[in-house]
Design an enzyme around this catalytic site. Sequence first.
Site, PDB file in Angstrom:
ATOM      1  N   SER A  91       0.967  -1.154  -0.124  1.00 59.10           N
ATOM      2  CA  SER A  91      -0.039   0.146  -0.002  1.00 59.10           C
ATOM      3  C   SER A  91       0.979   1.268   0.183  1.00 59.10           C
ATOM      4  O   SER A  91       1.425   1.570   0.972  1.00 59.10           O
ATOM      5  CB  SER A  91      -0.762   0.067   1.244  1.00 59.10           C
ATOM      6  N   LYS A 166      -6.557   2.482  -2.804  1.00 60.90           N
ATOM      7  CA  LYS A 166      -6.340   1.852  -1.648  1.00 60.90           C
ATOM      8  C   LYS A 166      -6.054   2.850  -0.360  1.00 60.90           C
ATOM      9  O   LYS A 166      -6.429   2.508   0.481  1.00 60.90           O
ATOM     10  CB  LYS A 166      -4.856   0.844  -1.470  1.00 60.90           C
ATOM     11  N   LYS A 235      -0.185   5.222   8.259  1.00 62.68           N
ATOM     12  CA  LYS A 235       0.612   5.571   6.812  1.00 62.68           C
ATOM     13  C   LYS A 235      -0.363   5.631   5.782  1.00 62.68           C
ATOM     14  O   LYS A 235      -0.197   6.585   4.880  1.00 62.68           O
ATOM     15  CB  LYS A 235       1.489   4.527   6.663  1.00 62.68           C
TER      16      LYS A 235
HETATM   17  P1  NDP Z   1       4.539  -6.600   8.105  1.00 59.36           P
HETATM   18  O1  NDP Z   1       5.229  -5.544   8.930  1.00 59.36           O
HETATM   19  O2  NDP Z   1       3.908  -7.640   8.577  1.00 59.36           O
HETATM   20  O3  NDP Z   1       5.616  -6.972   7.159  1.00 59.36           O
HETATM   21  C1  NDP Z   1       6.489  -6.114   6.502  1.00 59.36           C
HETATM   22  C2  NDP Z   1       7.705  -6.724   5.426  1.00 59.36           C
HETATM   23  O4  NDP Z   1       8.537  -5.792   4.965  1.00 59.36           O
HETATM   24  C3  NDP Z   1       8.552  -7.971   6.322  1.00 59.36           C
HETATM   25  O5  NDP Z   1       8.833  -8.941   5.244  1.00 59.36           O
HETATM   26  C4  NDP Z   1       9.788  -6.994   6.520  1.00 59.36           C
HETATM   27  O6  NDP Z   1      10.835  -7.703   6.679  1.00 59.36           O
HETATM   28  C5  NDP Z   1       9.616  -6.391   5.134  1.00 59.36           C
HETATM   29  N1  NDP Z   1      10.632  -4.817   5.387  1.00 59.36           N
HETATM   30  C6  NDP Z   1      10.513  -3.947   6.217  1.00 59.36           C
HETATM   31  N2  NDP Z   1      11.545  -3.086   5.963  1.00 59.36           N
HETATM   32  C7  NDP Z   1      12.178  -3.358   5.111  1.00 59.36           C
HETATM   33  C8  NDP Z   1      13.238  -2.855   4.317  1.00 59.36           C
HETATM   34  N3  NDP Z   1      13.665  -1.692   4.954  1.00 59.36           N
HETATM   35  N4  NDP Z   1      13.744  -3.640   3.395  1.00 59.36           N
HETATM   36  C9  NDP Z   1      13.399  -4.717   3.254  1.00 59.36           C
HETATM   37  N5  NDP Z   1      12.108  -5.366   3.623  1.00 59.36           N
HETATM   38  C10 NDP Z   1      11.677  -4.514   4.357  1.00 59.36           C
HETATM   39  O7  NDP Z   1       3.742  -5.796   6.862  1.00 59.36           O
HETATM   40  P2  NDP Z   1       2.153  -6.373   6.320  1.00 59.36           P
HETATM   41  O8  NDP Z   1       2.629  -7.497   5.539  1.00 59.36           O
HETATM   42  O9  NDP Z   1       1.253  -6.312   7.142  1.00 59.36           O
HETATM   43  O10 NDP Z   1       2.186  -5.203   5.073  1.00 59.36           O
HETATM   44  C11 NDP Z   1       2.795  -5.165   3.952  1.00 59.36           C
HETATM   45  C12 NDP Z   1       1.907  -4.100   3.175  1.00 59.36           C
HETATM   46  O11 NDP Z   1       0.875  -4.665   2.897  1.00 59.36           O
HETATM   47  C13 NDP Z   1       1.902  -2.751   3.301  1.00 59.36           C
HETATM   48  O12 NDP Z   1       1.997  -1.840   2.828  1.00 59.36           O
HETATM   49  C14 NDP Z   1       0.454  -3.012   4.184  1.00 59.36           C
HETATM   50  O13 NDP Z   1      -0.096  -1.276   4.415  1.00 59.36           O
HETATM   51  C15 NDP Z   1      -0.060  -3.544   3.449  1.00 59.36           C
HETATM   52  N6  NDP Z   1      -1.418  -4.281   3.650  1.00 59.36           N
HETATM   53  C16 NDP Z   1      -1.584  -4.986   4.980  1.00 59.36           C
HETATM   54  C17 NDP Z   1      -2.736  -5.733   5.365  1.00 59.36           C
HETATM   55  C18 NDP Z   1      -2.646  -6.237   6.701  1.00 59.36           C
HETATM   56  O14 NDP Z   1      -3.711  -6.866   6.918  1.00 59.36           O
HETATM   57  N7  NDP Z   1      -1.497  -6.524   7.418  1.00 59.36           N
HETATM   58  C19 NDP Z   1      -3.837  -5.738   4.571  1.00 59.36           C
HETATM   59  C20 NDP Z   1      -3.654  -5.270   3.178  1.00 59.36           C
HETATM   60  C21 NDP Z   1      -2.474  -4.325   3.061  1.00 59.36           C
HETATM   61  P3  NDP Z   1      11.488  -8.186   7.934  1.00 59.36           P
HETATM   62  O15 NDP Z   1      10.855  -9.723   8.159  1.00 59.36           O
HETATM   63  O16 NDP Z   1      12.987  -8.251   7.843  1.00 59.36           O
HETATM   64  O17 NDP Z   1      11.161  -7.304   9.282  1.00 59.36           O
END
Ligand code: NDP
Length: 290
Positions: A91, A166, A235
Amino acid sequence: MRIAYIGLGAMGRPMAANLAARFDTRVWNRTAEVAHRHAEANGTTAVEDLVDLADADVVCTCLPTTVEVEAVARVLAPALGEGTVWLDHTSGDPQQARDLAALLGAEGVDYLDAPVSGGTNGAEAGALTVMVGGDAGALAQVEVVLDAVAARVVHVGPSGAGMAVKAVNNALLAASLWAAAEGFAALEKAGVPTSVALEVVNASSGRSNATENLFPERVVTRAFPNTFSLALLAKDVGLARATLDAGDVAAPILHLVDRLTADAAEALGGDVDHTELVRMVERAAGVELH
Ligand code: NDP
Protein backbone atom coordinates in the site's frame (compact mmCIF):
# COMPACT_ATOMS: atom_id res chain seq x y z
CA MET A 1 5.89 -18.85 -15.04
CA ARG A 2 8.65 -18.10 -12.50
CA ILE A 3 7.64 -15.91 -9.59
CA ALA A 4 9.86 -13.90 -7.25
CA TYR A 5 8.26 -12.78 -3.99
CA ILE A 6 9.88 -10.05 -1.89
CA GLY A 7 8.62 -9.33 1.63
CA LEU A 8 7.28 -12.18 3.73
CA GLY A 9 5.38 -10.19 6.35
CA ALA A 10 1.83 -10.73 7.57
CA MET A 11 0.50 -10.44 3.99
CA GLY A 12 3.44 -11.65 1.94
CA ARG A 13 3.79 -14.97 3.78
CA PRO A 14 0.34 -16.35 2.85
CA MET A 15 0.34 -14.75 -0.61
CA ALA A 16 3.66 -16.36 -1.51
CA ALA A 17 2.43 -19.68 -0.13
CA ASN A 18 -0.61 -19.58 -2.43
CA LEU A 19 1.60 -18.70 -5.41
CA ALA A 20 3.92 -21.60 -4.61
CA ALA A 21 0.99 -24.02 -4.92
CA ARG A 22 0.77 -23.11 -8.64
CA PHE A 23 4.13 -21.68 -9.71
CA ASP A 24 7.87 -22.04 -9.24
CA THR A 25 8.26 -19.40 -6.50
CA ARG A 26 11.45 -17.92 -5.06
CA VAL A 27 11.29 -15.78 -1.94
CA TRP A 28 13.51 -13.10 -0.47
CA ASN A 29 13.06 -11.43 2.90
CA ARG A 30 15.18 -8.80 4.66
CA THR A 31 15.47 -11.14 7.64
CA ALA A 32 16.72 -14.18 5.74
CA GLU A 33 15.63 -16.67 8.39
CA VAL A 34 11.98 -15.85 7.59
CA ALA A 35 12.55 -16.82 3.94
CA HIS A 36 14.17 -20.12 4.92
CA ARG A 37 11.25 -20.96 7.22
CA HIS A 38 8.85 -20.07 4.42
CA ALA A 39 10.68 -22.39 2.03
CA GLU A 40 10.52 -25.30 4.48
CA ALA A 41 6.83 -24.78 5.21
CA ASN A 42 5.56 -23.95 1.72
CA GLY A 43 7.88 -25.40 -0.89
CA THR A 44 9.25 -22.06 -2.04
CA THR A 45 12.96 -21.52 -2.72
CA ALA A 46 14.67 -19.04 -0.40
CA VAL A 47 17.36 -16.76 -1.83
CA GLU A 48 19.57 -14.45 0.21
CA ASP A 49 20.79 -12.30 -2.66
CA LEU A 50 18.19 -10.20 -4.51
CA VAL A 51 19.90 -10.75 -7.87
CA ASP A 52 19.20 -14.47 -7.52
CA LEU A 53 15.64 -13.47 -8.43
CA ALA A 54 16.77 -12.09 -11.79
CA ASP A 55 15.26 -14.80 -14.03
CA ALA A 56 11.72 -14.26 -12.70
CA ASP A 57 8.89 -13.56 -15.13
CA VAL A 58 6.92 -11.77 -12.42
CA VAL A 59 8.33 -9.99 -9.36
CA CYS A 60 5.92 -9.38 -6.47
CA THR A 61 6.65 -7.00 -3.61
CA CYS A 62 4.74 -6.53 -0.35
CA LEU A 63 6.76 -4.11 1.80
CA PRO A 64 5.70 -1.37 4.24
CA THR A 65 5.98 1.62 1.88
CA THR A 66 7.11 2.54 -1.65
CA VAL A 67 10.45 3.70 -0.21
CA GLU A 68 11.47 0.11 0.61
CA VAL A 69 10.19 -1.11 -2.77
CA GLU A 70 12.28 1.47 -4.60
CA ALA A 71 15.40 0.46 -2.65
CA VAL A 72 14.89 -3.16 -3.67
CA ALA A 73 14.12 -2.16 -7.27
CA ARG A 74 17.36 -0.20 -7.58
CA VAL A 75 19.30 -3.37 -6.78
CA LEU A 76 17.24 -5.90 -8.73
CA ALA A 77 15.89 -4.03 -11.77
CA PRO A 78 19.13 -3.86 -13.79
CA ALA A 79 19.41 -7.66 -13.59
CA LEU A 80 15.83 -8.38 -14.73
CA GLY A 81 14.93 -9.45 -18.26
CA GLU A 82 13.00 -7.21 -20.64
CA GLY A 83 9.25 -7.81 -20.34
CA THR A 84 9.32 -8.80 -16.66
CA VAL A 85 6.21 -7.57 -14.84
CA TRP A 86 6.62 -6.07 -11.35
CA LEU A 87 3.47 -6.48 -9.26
CA ASP A 88 3.69 -4.21 -6.23
CA HIS A 89 1.21 -5.28 -3.53
CA THR A 90 2.51 -2.67 -1.09
CA SER A 91 0.00 0.00 0.00
CA GLY A 92 2.19 2.79 -1.29
CA ASP A 93 2.40 6.39 -2.40
CA PRO A 94 0.77 7.15 -5.79
CA GLN A 95 3.40 9.66 -6.94
CA GLN A 96 6.30 7.48 -5.79
CA ALA A 97 4.65 4.57 -7.60
CA ARG A 98 4.56 6.58 -10.84
CA ASP A 99 8.24 7.45 -10.37
CA LEU A 100 9.02 3.79 -9.76
CA ALA A 101 7.08 2.81 -12.90
CA ALA A 102 9.32 5.18 -14.88
CA LEU A 103 12.50 3.86 -13.24
CA LEU A 104 11.54 0.25 -13.97
CA GLY A 105 10.22 1.13 -17.42
CA ALA A 106 13.71 2.38 -18.33
CA GLU A 107 14.92 -1.19 -17.63
CA GLY A 108 12.16 -2.72 -19.78
CA VAL A 109 10.17 -3.81 -16.72
CA ASP A 110 6.40 -3.16 -16.53
CA TYR A 111 5.41 -1.90 -13.08
CA LEU A 112 1.84 -2.33 -11.83
CA ASP A 113 0.77 -0.84 -8.53
CA ALA A 114 -1.48 -3.60 -7.20
CA PRO A 115 -2.26 -3.04 -3.52
CA VAL A 116 -4.58 -5.51 -1.86
CA SER A 117 -7.48 -5.53 0.54
CA GLY A 118 -8.92 -8.36 2.62
CA GLY A 119 -6.42 -8.67 5.46
CA THR A 120 -4.50 -11.75 6.49
CA ASN A 121 -7.66 -13.90 6.33
CA GLY A 122 -8.19 -12.89 2.71
CA ALA A 123 -4.52 -13.50 1.95
CA GLU A 124 -4.65 -17.00 3.47
CA ALA A 125 -7.82 -17.85 1.55
CA GLY A 126 -6.40 -16.52 -1.74
CA ALA A 127 -9.44 -14.25 -1.81
CA LEU A 128 -8.00 -10.74 -1.77
CA THR A 129 -9.32 -7.74 -3.68
CA VAL A 130 -6.58 -6.24 -5.87
CA MET A 131 -6.80 -2.69 -7.25
CA VAL A 132 -4.44 -2.24 -10.15
CA GLY A 133 -2.94 0.90 -11.64
CA GLY A 134 -0.92 0.73 -14.86
CA ASP A 135 -0.88 -0.76 -18.32
CA ALA A 136 -3.78 -3.08 -19.26
CA GLY A 137 -1.52 -5.26 -21.40
CA ALA A 138 0.86 -5.90 -18.50
CA LEU A 139 -2.13 -6.70 -16.30
CA ALA A 140 -3.39 -9.24 -18.84
CA GLN A 141 0.02 -10.98 -18.65
CA VAL A 142 -0.26 -11.50 -14.89
CA GLU A 143 -3.95 -12.35 -14.57
CA VAL A 144 -3.09 -15.99 -13.97
CA VAL A 145 -0.76 -14.94 -11.12
CA LEU A 146 -3.35 -12.68 -9.51
CA ASP A 147 -5.86 -15.49 -9.79
CA ALA A 148 -3.80 -17.44 -7.22
CA VAL A 149 -4.13 -14.72 -4.57
CA ALA A 150 -7.32 -12.80 -5.39
CA ALA A 151 -11.06 -13.22 -5.64
CA ARG A 152 -11.45 -9.86 -7.38
CA VAL A 153 -9.10 -7.80 -9.54
CA VAL A 154 -10.14 -4.30 -10.64
CA HIS A 155 -8.12 -2.25 -13.11
CA VAL A 156 -8.76 1.19 -11.59
CA GLY A 157 -6.70 3.40 -13.90
CA PRO A 158 -3.18 4.49 -14.88
CA SER A 159 -0.03 4.12 -12.80
CA GLY A 160 -0.59 5.28 -9.21
CA ALA A 161 -4.37 4.87 -9.32
CA GLY A 162 -4.27 1.58 -7.42
CA MET A 163 -2.31 3.22 -4.60
CA ALA A 164 -4.74 6.15 -4.47
CA VAL A 165 -7.78 3.86 -4.23
CA LYS A 166 -6.14 1.79 -1.49
CA ALA A 167 -5.26 4.88 0.56
CA VAL A 168 -8.81 6.25 0.36
CA ASN A 169 -10.25 2.82 1.21
CA ASN A 170 -8.14 2.65 4.35
CA ALA A 171 -9.04 6.22 5.31
CA LEU A 172 -12.67 5.07 5.19
CA LEU A 173 -11.75 2.07 7.36
CA ALA A 174 -10.14 4.38 9.93
CA ALA A 175 -13.11 6.78 9.82
CA SER A 176 -15.56 3.97 10.54
CA LEU A 177 -13.41 2.64 13.39
CA TRP A 178 -13.23 6.05 15.07
CA ALA A 179 -16.92 6.82 14.54
CA ALA A 180 -18.06 3.43 15.81
CA ALA A 181 -15.81 3.69 18.88
CA GLU A 182 -17.34 7.05 19.78
CA GLY A 183 -20.89 5.82 19.31
CA PHE A 184 -20.38 2.63 21.30
CA ALA A 185 -18.58 4.48 24.13
CA ALA A 186 -21.61 6.73 24.49
CA LEU A 187 -23.96 3.72 24.44
CA GLU A 188 -21.88 1.92 27.11
CA LYS A 189 -22.28 5.01 29.31
CA ALA A 190 -26.01 4.91 28.63
CA GLY A 191 -26.03 1.32 29.89
CA VAL A 192 -26.02 -0.55 26.56
CA PRO A 193 -23.15 -3.05 26.19
CA THR A 194 -21.33 -2.84 22.86
CA SER A 195 -22.12 -6.49 22.08
CA VAL A 196 -25.84 -5.69 22.37
CA ALA A 197 -25.56 -2.48 20.34
CA LEU A 198 -23.70 -4.44 17.64
CA GLU A 199 -26.64 -6.84 17.29
CA VAL A 200 -28.78 -3.86 16.31
CA VAL A 201 -26.30 -1.89 14.22
CA ASN A 202 -25.29 -4.96 12.22
CA ALA A 203 -28.93 -5.49 11.27
CA SER A 204 -29.35 -1.79 10.52
CA SER A 205 -28.04 0.99 8.32
CA GLY A 206 -25.08 1.98 10.50
CA ARG A 207 -23.15 -1.23 9.85
CA SER A 208 -19.70 -1.38 8.30
CA ASN A 209 -16.76 -3.77 8.14
CA ALA A 210 -15.71 -2.28 11.47
CA THR A 211 -19.01 -3.15 13.17
CA GLU A 212 -19.57 -6.47 11.38
CA ASN A 213 -16.08 -7.89 11.80
CA LEU A 214 -13.56 -5.80 13.71
CA PHE A 215 -15.57 -4.85 16.79
CA PRO A 216 -17.09 -8.32 17.40
CA GLU A 217 -13.84 -10.23 16.71
CA ARG A 218 -11.21 -7.89 18.12
CA VAL A 219 -12.62 -5.19 20.38
CA VAL A 220 -15.47 -6.80 22.34
CA THR A 221 -13.30 -9.91 22.84
CA ARG A 222 -10.41 -7.63 23.98
CA ALA A 223 -8.19 -9.89 21.85
CA PHE A 224 -6.88 -7.18 19.45
CA PRO A 225 -4.92 -9.79 17.41
CA ASN A 226 -2.14 -7.99 15.61
CA THR A 227 -2.59 -8.70 11.91
CA PHE A 228 -2.38 -5.14 10.55
CA SER A 229 -0.42 -2.60 12.52
CA LEU A 230 -1.66 0.81 13.59
CA ALA A 231 1.52 2.31 12.09
CA LEU A 232 0.58 0.93 8.66
CA LEU A 233 -3.00 2.24 8.96
CA ALA A 234 -1.69 5.69 9.97
CA LYS A 235 0.63 5.57 6.95
CA ASP A 236 -2.32 4.78 4.65
CA VAL A 237 -4.54 7.57 6.02
CA GLY A 238 -1.62 9.98 5.54
CA LEU A 239 -1.34 8.84 1.92
CA ALA A 240 -5.07 9.46 1.43
CA ARG A 241 -4.56 12.97 2.72
CA ALA A 242 -1.98 13.58 0.00
CA THR A 243 -4.48 12.36 -2.60
CA LEU A 244 -7.19 14.65 -1.23
CA ASP A 245 -4.83 17.62 -1.17
CA ALA A 246 -3.60 16.91 -4.69
CA GLY A 247 -7.22 16.93 -5.88
CA ASP A 248 -7.89 20.14 -3.97
CA VAL A 249 -10.79 18.50 -2.12
CA ALA A 250 -11.74 20.11 1.19
CA ALA A 251 -11.99 17.07 3.43
CA PRO A 252 -12.44 18.09 7.06
CA ILE A 253 -13.51 14.62 8.19
CA LEU A 254 -10.66 12.68 6.61
CA HIS A 255 -8.10 15.30 7.67
CA LEU A 256 -9.29 14.89 11.26
CA VAL A 257 -9.17 11.10 10.92
CA ASP A 258 -5.59 11.43 9.66
CA ARG A 259 -4.56 13.53 12.67
CA LEU A 260 -6.32 11.29 15.19
CA THR A 261 -4.83 8.13 13.69
CA ALA A 262 -1.30 9.55 13.60
CA ASP A 263 -1.68 10.71 17.23
CA ALA A 264 -2.98 7.27 18.27
CA ALA A 265 -0.01 5.53 16.63
CA GLU A 266 2.31 7.82 18.55
CA ALA A 267 0.50 7.40 21.88
CA LEU A 268 -0.06 3.63 21.68
CA GLY A 269 3.03 2.64 19.68
CA GLY A 270 2.62 1.72 16.03
CA ASP A 271 3.21 -2.01 16.52
CA VAL A 272 -0.20 -2.72 18.04
CA ASP A 273 -3.14 -3.87 15.91
CA HIS A 274 -4.94 -1.02 14.12
CA THR A 275 -8.15 -1.70 16.05
CA GLU A 276 -6.42 -0.67 19.28
CA LEU A 277 -7.07 2.95 18.28
CA VAL A 278 -10.44 2.49 20.01
CA ARG A 279 -8.50 2.56 23.28
CA MET A 280 -8.00 6.31 22.73
CA VAL A 281 -11.76 6.82 22.74
CA GLU A 282 -12.18 4.44 25.69
CA ARG A 283 -9.56 6.28 27.75
CA ALA A 284 -11.04 9.70 27.05
CA ALA A 285 -14.56 8.48 27.87
CA GLY A 286 -13.53 6.34 30.87
CA VAL A 287 -15.26 3.18 29.57
CA GLU A 288 -14.31 -0.15 28.03
CA LEU A 289 -16.28 -1.60 25.13
CA HIS A 290 -17.58 -5.13 25.81
P1 NDP B 1 4.59 -6.56 8.01
O1 NDP B 1 5.10 -5.50 8.91
O2 NDP B 1 3.97 -7.78 8.57
O3 NDP B 1 5.81 -7.06 7.06
C1 NDP B 1 6.67 -6.12 6.46
C2 NDP B 1 7.61 -6.84 5.50
O4 NDP B 1 8.48 -5.87 4.91
C3 NDP B 1 8.53 -7.86 6.20
O5 NDP B 1 8.81 -8.91 5.29
C4 NDP B 1 9.78 -7.02 6.47
O6 NDP B 1 10.94 -7.80 6.58
C5 NDP B 1 9.83 -6.21 5.20
N1 NDP B 1 10.62 -5.00 5.36
C6 NDP B 1 10.44 -4.01 6.27
N2 NDP B 1 11.36 -3.02 6.09
C7 NDP B 1 12.14 -3.42 5.04
C8 NDP B 1 13.25 -2.85 4.38
N3 NDP B 1 13.75 -1.66 4.74
N4 NDP B 1 13.81 -3.53 3.35
C9 NDP B 1 13.30 -4.72 2.97
N5 NDP B 1 12.25 -5.33 3.54
C10 NDP B 1 11.67 -4.67 4.58
O7 NDP B 1 3.63 -5.84 6.97
P2 NDP B 1 2.29 -6.37 6.27
O8 NDP B 1 2.57 -7.64 5.57
O9 NDP B 1 1.17 -6.25 7.23
O10 NDP B 1 2.07 -5.18 5.21
C11 NDP B 1 2.81 -5.11 4.00
C12 NDP B 1 2.09 -4.09 3.10
O11 NDP B 1 0.76 -4.57 2.85
C13 NDP B 1 1.96 -2.69 3.74
O12 NDP B 1 2.07 -1.72 2.75
C14 NDP B 1 0.54 -2.75 4.33
O13 NDP B 1 0.00 -1.44 4.47
C15 NDP B 1 -0.18 -3.59 3.29
N6 NDP B 1 -1.38 -4.29 3.75
C16 NDP B 1 -1.43 -4.96 4.95
C17 NDP B 1 -2.58 -5.63 5.34
C18 NDP B 1 -2.68 -6.40 6.62
O14 NDP B 1 -3.79 -6.80 7.00
N7 NDP B 1 -1.58 -6.65 7.35
C19 NDP B 1 -3.78 -5.65 4.49
C20 NDP B 1 -3.60 -4.98 3.22
C21 NDP B 1 -2.46 -4.31 2.90
P3 NDP B 1 11.48 -8.35 8.00
O15 NDP B 1 10.89 -9.72 8.17
O16 NDP B 1 12.95 -8.35 7.85
O17 NDP B 1 11.01 -7.36 9.07
